[in-house]
Design an enzyme around this catalytic site. Structure first.
Site, short mmCIF file in Angstrom:
data_model
loop_
_atom_site.label_atom_id
_atom_site.label_comp_id
_atom_site.label_asym_id
_atom_site.label_seq_id
_atom_site.Cartn_x
_atom_site.Cartn_y
_atom_site.Cartn_z
CD GLU A 299 4.06 11.98 6.34
OE1 GLU A 299 3.67 11.66 5.20
OE2 GLU A 299 4.29 13.15 6.68
CG HIS B 194 -0.15 12.95 2.00
ND1 HIS B 194 -0.16 11.81 2.80
CD2 HIS B 194 0.93 13.68 2.41
CE1 HIS B 194 0.86 11.86 3.64
NE2 HIS B 194 1.54 12.97 3.42
CD GLU B 195 2.10 17.14 1.32
OE1 GLU B 195 2.24 17.85 2.34
OE2 GLU B 195 2.71 16.07 1.15
#
Length: 275
Positions: free
Chosen positions: A206, A148-149
């Site tokens: 996100e 995700h990061e």
């Protein structure tokens, strides 16, 4: 109703200022869509070089401070684990952008109770021990976090947000001055921007990072469905009750629902990688 003298002229000036600001932005394609189909166009006003310089400076200062405190890479086993997972994920980044393979990637573990992880522009990754220990994450769940990061860095979300804020700040200041609305009027415009544009865009970032993250994990041989169990754990340790419409993150239920759909979509990639 009689028109306000000069109102049309001032409105034209505001519109002209908006056109000039928007024309200063560059439309870019930071990543390929991948199997998850993230292909939203992005507009950038700040150059990648400008942001990279700022990020590198901030990163160097942060790492130096953590090293001085003795909180940098204290647990050799944790560091080896995080670096091994990161390495497998980084090897898959070329699916979304080929140049990412040439980034100067770095991976560190910071001793802190904070449940957090990040990847700065250019590939500087940090995972906090609080995330590993408080959530008791599996390798698959840790891959979901790091993926995700990494996705945020691949999509250059930090650059996009900085560009958006620069444009919005300039437009609000110019518009307030030309229309003579004063400080309260400008503050109202800023609140409207955050509620209607700023925060929803953060939530879209996100969601994009979630979707790209599960694909990176699947391609690297990590079960993408672990992203769902990870956020279920996150929900249990989170004390935040901020409504979704006032948060920069999707609501927990919305996020889990989306991750469930997209993790199933990339399951064939995971099964292929496992072979």
């Amino acid at each position: 109703m009689k028109p306000v003298p000069g109102h049309s002229f001032l409105s034209s000036l505001v519109m002209a200022a908006a056109v000039l600001l928007l024309s200063a932005c560059e439309t870019v394609q930071t990543t390929q869509g991948g199997a998850v189909g993230v292909d939203r166009q992005q507009r950038m006003m700040i150059s990648a070089q400008e942001l990279d310089q700022a990020a590198n400076k901030q990163y160097s200062e942060l790492i130096a401070a953590e090293k001085k405190k003795g909180s940098l890479n204290r647990n050799a086993a944790q560091v080896e684990r995080v670096k091994a997972i990161s390495s497998r994920l980084i090897a898959q980044t070329g699916v979304f952008r080929q140049d990412a393979r040439r980034w100067q990637w770095e991976v560190n573990v910071l001793s802190s109770d904070e449940v957090n992880a990040w990847c700065m522009p250019g590939g500087k990754i940090a995972v906090y021990t609080g995330l590993i220990e408080k959530l008791n994450v599996s390798d698959d769940e840790l891959a979901a976090v790091i993926g995700h990061e990494i996705a945020h860095a691949l999509r250059e979300h930090a650059r996009e947000r900085a560009s958006e804020q620069r444009v919005a700040g300039s437009f609000i200041t110019i518009g307030s001055a030309l229309l003579g609305v004063g400080g309260l009027g400008q503050q109202g415009a800023e609140f409207a921007y955050m509620g209607l544009i700023g925060l929803p865009n953060s939530r879209s970032h996100e969601t994009e990072a979630d979707r790209i993250g599960v694909e990176l994990a699947a391609r690297a041989g990590y079960d993408p469905r672990a992203a769902v169990t990870l956020w279920q754990k996150m929900g249990k340790v989170s004390s935040s009750s901020t409504p979704a419409f006032l948060s920069t993150h999707p609501s927990s239920s919305a996020r889990i629902s989306d991750l469930t759909v997209y993790s199933e979509r990339v399951m064939p990639l995971y099964q292929q990688a496992r072979k």
